[in-house]
Design a protein around this motif. Structure first.
Motif, PDB file in Angstrom:
ATOM      1  N   PHE A 232       0.837  -1.206   0.000  1.00  0.00           N
ATOM      2  CA  PHE A 232       0.000   0.000   0.000  1.00  0.00           C
ATOM      3  C   PHE A 232       0.870   1.254   0.000  1.00  0.00           C
ATOM      4  CE2 PHE A 232      -4.491  -1.312   1.631  1.00  0.00           C
ATOM      5  CZ  PHE A 232      -4.555  -2.275   0.633  1.00  0.00           C
ATOM      6  N   TRP A 233       1.940   1.246   0.775  1.00  0.00           N
ATOM      7  CA  TRP A 233       2.865   2.385   0.780  1.00  0.00           C
ATOM      8  C   TRP A 233       3.481   2.579  -0.609  1.00  0.00           C
ATOM      9  CZ3 TRP A 233       6.139   1.220   5.819  1.00  0.00           C
ATOM     10  CH2 TRP A 233       5.312   1.410   6.946  1.00  0.00           C
ATOM     11  N   SER A 243      -4.395   8.036  -2.144  1.00  0.00           N
ATOM     12  CA  SER A 243      -4.354   8.374  -0.720  1.00  0.00           C
ATOM     13  C   SER A 243      -4.227   7.085   0.091  1.00  0.00           C
ATOM     14  CB  SER A 243      -5.626   9.109  -0.290  1.00  0.00           C
ATOM     15  OG  SER A 243      -5.721  10.362  -0.907  1.00  0.00           O
ATOM     16  N   TYR A 244      -3.510   7.191   1.196  1.00  0.00           N
ATOM     17  CA  TYR A 244      -3.345   6.070   2.117  1.00  0.00           C
ATOM     18  C   TYR A 244      -4.001   6.455   3.443  1.00  0.00           C
ATOM     19  CZ  TYR A 244      -0.846   3.053   5.479  1.00  0.00           C
ATOM     20  OH  TYR A 244      -0.521   2.170   6.490  1.00  0.00           O
ATOM     21  N   GLU A 257       7.897   9.825   2.526  1.00  0.00           N
ATOM     22  CA  GLU A 257       7.621  10.078   1.110  1.00  0.00           C
ATOM     23  C   GLU A 257       6.132  10.181   0.803  1.00  0.00           C
ATOM     24  OE1 GLU A 257      11.630   8.102   1.352  1.00  0.00           O
ATOM     25  OE2 GLU A 257       9.673   7.889   2.314  1.00  0.00           O
ATOM     26  N   ILE A 258       5.283   9.578   1.633  1.00  0.00           N
ATOM     27  CA  ILE A 258       3.841   9.642   1.354  1.00  0.00           C
ATOM     28  C   ILE A 258       3.081  10.350   2.473  1.00  0.00           C
ATOM     29  CG2 ILE A 258       3.884   7.567  -0.087  1.00  0.00           C
ATOM     30  CD1 ILE A 258       2.531   6.091   2.306  1.00  0.00           C
ATOM     31  N   ASP A 260       2.232  13.402   2.995  1.00  0.00           N
ATOM     32  CA  ASP A 260       1.211  14.349   2.540  1.00  0.00           C
ATOM     33  C   ASP A 260       0.011  13.669   1.910  1.00  0.00           C
ATOM     34  OD1 ASP A 260       2.797  16.410   3.405  1.00  0.00           O
ATOM     35  OD2 ASP A 260       3.635  16.868   1.430  1.00  0.00           O
ATOM     36  N   GLN A 261       0.164  12.407   1.516  1.00  0.00           N
ATOM     37  CA  GLN A 261      -0.936  11.663   0.907  1.00  0.00           C
ATOM     38  C   GLN A 261      -1.645  10.763   1.921  1.00  0.00           C
ATOM     39  OE1 GLN A 261       2.112  10.485  -2.347  1.00  0.00           O
ATOM     40  NE2 GLN A 261       0.120   9.915  -3.227  1.00  0.00           N
ATOM     41  N   SER A 262      -1.231  10.840   3.186  1.00  0.00           N
ATOM     42  CA  SER A 262      -1.684   9.871   4.182  1.00  0.00           C
ATOM     43  C   SER A 262      -2.520  10.497   5.288  1.00  0.00           C
ATOM     44  CB  SER A 262      -0.470   9.166   4.807  1.00  0.00           C
ATOM     45  OG  SER A 262       0.298   8.520   3.828  1.00  0.00           O
ATOM     46  N   LEU A 263      -3.440   9.687   5.792  1.00  0.00           N
ATOM     47  CA  LEU A 263      -4.236  10.029   6.969  1.00  0.00           C
ATOM     48  C   LEU A 263      -4.094   8.868   7.950  1.00  0.00           C
ATOM     49  CD1 LEU A 263      -7.370  11.353   5.072  1.00  0.00           C
ATOM     50  CD2 LEU A 263      -5.958  12.724   6.603  1.00  0.00           C
ATOM     51  N   LEU A 264      -3.508   9.137   9.108  1.00  0.00           N
ATOM     52  CA  LEU A 264      -3.228   8.113  10.102  1.00  0.00           C
ATOM     53  C   LEU A 264      -4.114   8.347  11.318  1.00  0.00           C
ATOM     54  CD1 LEU A 264       0.681   8.208   9.876  1.00  0.00           C
ATOM     55  CD2 LEU A 264      -0.922   6.862   8.501  1.00  0.00           C
ATOM     56  N   ILE A 265      -4.965   7.400  11.622  1.00  0.00           N
ATOM     57  CA  ILE A 265      -5.970   7.570  12.672  1.00  0.00           C
ATOM     58  C   ILE A 265      -5.792   6.482  13.732  1.00  0.00           C
ATOM     59  CG2 ILE A 265      -8.435   7.703  13.175  1.00  0.00           C
ATOM     60  CD1 ILE A 265      -8.788   8.385  10.128  1.00  0.00           C
TER      61      ILE A 265
END
Length: 280
Positions: A232-233, A243-244, A257-258, A260-265
């Motif tokens: 996925f990364w 988006s991840y 590297e990702i 800015d494309q990621s949302l970690l909850i």
């Protein structure tokens, strides 16, 4: 989950073309399919009293003296983790969020909860097996067998922590005892259905690799990161429209590297899915 993160998650789900779900044991735990504590005590008090087991998982590796006792334990294990509904509707909440999207599910879970919630089985790839399948313990051939009917008989007819000898399953080809179709060593059988699901998943990924896609990771730990997390990364890094989204009570991280494309909850999956559904 703060409001800004919620808005971003909802926007990504609404606007994306495709969703790929990667699911680990954490989503089933969030759904109430716990392997220790009150639930373990409820269904396995006799085994706990005799052997002082602490959880379902470790008890499955115990060297039981007879196949009658082995299958008494495992039939209950299968039944309560595969053939009954999960205590919470976590998987159903997830399905309601993505059912109108072009989706695919990659999972290391073996409890069949996705299909129970309504997910299309042709959009599922169970990489590590299925509690609902048996295989030859040798294995002498690459085939699996549905076990629902015999498991339910084992559960209903067992007594004093043993099943009737007549219910012990043996391989129809070589006569050796059957075993679970779970990836634990080199004997794991990848049958025709496994390879078909793998092909469907790879075809789906290749078809959509440059689309506006959400890689939604749910409850994936670090035991086998090469199956879901690392790919996925990689896919996200190689597609600026991707988006991840990672939701987990424990393991949330991503490469710089990702970022800015990621949302970690870092929250309970069931509660997060509820909030998203209420605001979508």
């Amino acid at each position: 989950m703060n409001k800004d993160v919620m808005k971003r998650v909802i926007r990504e789900i609404k606007e994306c073309d495709v969703i790929v779900i990667g699911a680990g044991s954490g989503i089933s735990t969030s759904a109430g399919l716990t392997y220790s504590g009150e639930r373990f005590q409820k269904y396995f008090s006799d085994f706990i009293n005799k052997y002082h087991f602490s959880d379902m998982y470790s008890a499955g590796f115990y060297p039981y003296e007879t196949l009658e006792e082995f299958w008494a334990y495992w039939s209950r294990y299968i039944y309560y983790n595969r053939y009954i509904q999960a205590p919470k509707d976590t998987y159903y909440l997830l399905y309601q969020l993505i059912k109108d999207k072009d989706y695919f599910v990659l999972t290391t879970n073996v409890d069949h909860q996705f299909q129970k919630a309504g997910f299309d089985k042709k959009r599922l790839f169970y990489t590590q097996g299925d509690y609902g399948l048996w295989q030859c313990s040798k294995p002498c051939h690459q085939k699996t067998y549905d076990n629902e009917d015999i498991v339910k008989l084992m559960v209903s007819q067992q007594s004093h922590m043993k099943i009737p000898t007549s219910l012990i399953p043996y391989c129809p080809q070589c006569g050796l005892p059957m075993q679970m179709n779970l990836r634990s060593d080199e004997t794991f059988v990848q049958d025709e259905g496994w390879y078909q699901a793998q092909l469907r998943y790879e075809t789906f990924i290749n078809k959509h690799q440059n689309h506006h896609i959400v890689y939604l990771e749910l409850g994936v730990g670090n035991n086998t990161p090469v199956i879901i997390k690392y790919p996925f990364w990689y896919y996200t890094q190689n597609n600026k429209k991707a988006s991840y989204i990672c939701i987990n009570n424990y393991d949330i991280d991503c490469p710089l590297e990702i970022r800015d494309q990621s949302l970690l909850i870092k929250e309970d999956i069931h509660e997060v899915l509820q909030k998203i559904g209420e605001n979508l």
